[in-house]
Design an enzyme around this catalytic site. Structure first.
Site, mmCIF file in Angstrom:
data_model
loop_
_atom_site.group_PDB
_atom_site.id
_atom_site.type_symbol
_atom_site.label_atom_id
_atom_site.label_comp_id
_atom_site.label_asym_id
_atom_site.label_seq_id
_atom_site.Cartn_x
_atom_site.Cartn_y
_atom_site.Cartn_z
ATOM 1 N N TRP A 21 0.552 -1.254 0.186
ATOM 2 C CA TRP A 21 0.274 0.054 -0.143
ATOM 3 C C TRP A 21 0.951 1.291 0.225
ATOM 4 C CZ3 TRP A 21 -4.273 -0.749 -1.974
ATOM 5 C CH2 TRP A 21 -5.302 -1.931 -1.522
ATOM 6 N N HIS A 26 -1.382 2.657 3.849
ATOM 7 C CA HIS A 26 -1.367 1.689 5.370
ATOM 8 C C HIS A 26 -1.487 2.871 6.735
ATOM 9 C CE1 HIS A 26 0.470 -2.264 4.782
ATOM 10 N NE2 HIS A 26 1.316 -1.731 4.323
ATOM 11 N N ASP A 67 7.413 -1.480 7.588
ATOM 12 C CA ASP A 67 7.989 -1.032 6.463
ATOM 13 C C ASP A 67 9.494 0.131 6.183
ATOM 14 O OD1 ASP A 67 6.614 -2.396 4.303
ATOM 15 O OD2 ASP A 67 5.277 -0.833 4.187
ATOM 16 N N ARG A 70 12.291 -3.007 8.149
ATOM 17 C CA ARG A 70 13.010 -3.563 6.643
ATOM 18 C C ARG A 70 14.019 -3.639 6.631
ATOM 19 N NH1 ARG A 70 8.473 -4.957 3.044
ATOM 20 N NH2 ARG A 70 9.775 -6.755 0.666
ATOM 21 N N HIS A 82 5.389 -10.160 5.481
ATOM 22 C CA HIS A 82 5.317 -8.709 4.716
ATOM 23 C C HIS A 82 3.903 -9.553 3.603
ATOM 24 C CE1 HIS A 82 6.874 -5.155 6.156
ATOM 25 N NE2 HIS A 82 7.430 -6.657 6.176
ATOM 26 N N HIS A 138 0.394 -3.558 10.562
ATOM 27 C CA HIS A 138 0.849 -2.921 9.635
ATOM 28 C C HIS A 138 0.090 -4.238 9.106
ATOM 29 C CE1 HIS A 138 3.441 -1.696 5.993
ATOM 30 N NE2 HIS A 138 4.009 -3.408 5.831
ATOM 31 N N ASP A 142 -1.460 -4.972 4.992
ATOM 32 C CA ASP A 142 -0.903 -5.929 4.237
ATOM 33 C C ASP A 142 -1.679 -7.218 3.168
ATOM 34 O OD1 ASP A 142 2.268 -4.344 3.357
ATOM 35 O OD2 ASP A 142 2.636 -6.371 4.386
ATOM 36 N N HIS A 148 -0.209 -8.813 -2.524
ATOM 37 C CA HIS A 148 0.202 -9.603 -1.710
ATOM 38 C C HIS A 148 -0.167 -10.823 -1.026
ATOM 39 C CE1 HIS A 148 3.018 -6.449 0.939
ATOM 40 N NE2 HIS A 148 2.789 -5.513 -0.062
ATOM 41 N N HIS A 171 2.765 -4.385 -8.531
ATOM 42 C CA HIS A 171 2.517 -4.243 -7.516
ATOM 43 C C HIS A 171 3.246 -3.013 -7.021
ATOM 44 C CE1 HIS A 171 3.962 -6.542 -3.746
ATOM 45 N NE2 HIS A 171 3.562 -4.910 -3.200
ATOM 46 N N ASP A 175 0.916 -0.532 -5.094
ATOM 47 C CA ASP A 175 1.298 0.241 -3.964
ATOM 48 C C ASP A 175 0.566 1.284 -3.233
ATOM 49 O OD1 ASP A 175 1.948 -2.692 -2.217
ATOM 50 O OD2 ASP A 175 3.980 -1.886 -2.041
#
Length: 305
Positions: A21, A26, A67, A70, A82, A138, A142, A148, A171, A175
Site C-alpha cells: 500500500w 497503511h 516497512d 524492514r 509481509h 501493518h 498488507d 501480497h 505491484h 501499492d
C-alpha cells in the site's frame, strides 16, 4: 516467541521489493481503525498507552513502522512476513492454502497469528508488546493488498507497467501509484480525510451492508488445523481468520488485478476506474478488521455491527 527467519533470505523480487500500500495506504488503514466508534474501551486504552506520544497514540502514524525498519539488518528476518506467495494459477484460478503456501508459518499468515499471541502476552515487556501491535497494524493492512497474497511474478513486481506516463511495475501501481492519483483528486491529498470518508461509508454509506461480512471471521483463537490445512511450525499455531482474509484478497487476482493490456497506462485508463473501487474497499476492510481484531483480543468480542 518472535518469528525468526533462517539466515538465508530468498533473493526473489517478492522478498526484496514487496511493500504494501505505501505509507498513505497503511496510515489510512490505521486511521480507519482509530475511528471513535470502532475501537472498544480496552483495545483503545491499550493502543493509546502502548503507542504513546511517539505515534500520537494512534494506529495511523504507527502503521508504517514495519516497512521503515524492514531494510535494517536487525529486522532482516521480517522481510518475508509481509506477504504469502500463493502458488495458484491467477488469473485463471485463484486460491490460498496454508499448507501449500506457508508450511513453515514464515509468511504473513503465521506472522499475524504470532503477533496476535504476543500483543496479548502480559509477560512480555511494553516494548515487545508495542512491536507486536505495530506489526499487526501493518500486516492486517498488507494482507488486504491482492498482490501480497499472490506468487505470480513475485507478486507483480516482475510485471512491467505504466502509471501516469512513468515506467514501473504492477505491484508498485497497486501499492502507491493509483493511490497517489486518488488522494489529491478526491481527498485533498489527506489520508485523514480519506479515512473519514471510508469510515462514513462503513457506518452509513455504500459499505454498510457488507461491513459485517468483513469481520464475520473474528476469532483470535480458531485455528486452521481443524481443516487439516497446516500444522504447528516454529511454535506458531496458524489461525483461521488470516487465511480467510488472504483468500478474500487473492480472488481479485482472478477479476481485476491482471486484467490489462500491455502498454496500457494503469493510472489513467479504464483499468484505474475498475481498480480504484477495489483499493478503497480493501483499505476500508483492513481498517475495520484491524479494529475488530484488537477488540476481540482485548475486549473479548468485536463490539462492531
Amino acid at each position: 516467541m518472535k518469528i525468526i527467519l533462517s539466515l538465508f533470505l530468498t533473493a526473489s523480487l517478492g522478498a526484496s521489493s514487496a511493500y504494501g500500500w505505501g505509507a498513505d495506504g497503511h496510515e489510512t488503514v490505521g486511521f480507519v481503525a482509530m475511528s471513535a466508534s470502532f475501537l472498544a474501551p480496552k483495545a483503545l486504552s491499550f493502543v493509546r498507552s502502548s503507542l504513546g506520544c511517539t505515534y500520537d497514540e494512534s494506529l495511523g502514524p504507527a502503521a508504517t513502522w514495519a516497512d521503515e525498519v524492514r531494510p535494517e539488518p536487525a529486522y532482516a528476518w521480517s522481510a518475508n512476513l509481509h506477504f504469502v506467495d500463493a502458488l495458484d494459477n491467477a488469473p485463471t484460478s485463484c486460491s490460498v492454502s496454508q499448507s501449500r503456501d506457508c508450511p513453515d508459518n514464515q509468511c504473513i499468515l503465521g506472522a499475524i497469528a504470532n503477533y496476535t499471541t504476543r500483543v496479548a502476552d502480559t509477560h512480555l515487556s511494553a516494548v515487545q508488546r508495542q512491536e507486536a501491535l505495530k506489526f499487526l497494524d501493518h500486516f492486517i493492512g498488507d494482507i488486504a493488498q491482492p498482490l501480497h497474497v499472490e506468487n505470480i511474478a513475485a507478486g507483480g513486481n516482475g510485471i512491467d507497467a505504466k502509471c501516469n506516463g512513468s515506467s514501473t511495475n504492477l505491484h508498485s501501481v497497486w501499492d502507491s501509484g493509483m493511490i497517489n492519483r486518488l488522494l489529491p483528486s478526491k481527498y485533498n491529498n489527506s489520508v485523514t480525510t480519506w479515512a473519514a470518508a471510508l469510515v462514513t461509508r462503513i457506518k452509513s454509506g455504500s459499505y454498510k451492508c457488507e461491513a459485517s461480512n468483513w469481520i464475520a471471521c473474528s476469532s483470535t483463537t480458531e485455528t486452521v488445523s481443524k481443516n487439516h490445512d497446516s500444522h504447528v511450525n516454529h511454535g506458531i499455531i496458524p489461525l483461521e481468520c488470516p487465511l480467510v482474509w488472504a483468500k478474500d484478497s487473492n480472488m481479485f487476482g482472478c477479476s481485476v488485478v491482471f486484467n490489462f493490456t500491455s502498454g496500457q497506462d494503469l493510472c489513467t485508463s479504464s483499468y484505474y476506474d475498475e481498480a480504484i473501487p477495489v483499493i478503497e474497499m480493501q483499505i476500508a476492510k483492513a481498517g475495520y478488521r484491524l479494529a475488530a481484531w484488537l477488540n476481540s483480543i482485548f475486549d473479548g468480542a468485536t463490539h462492531l455491527p
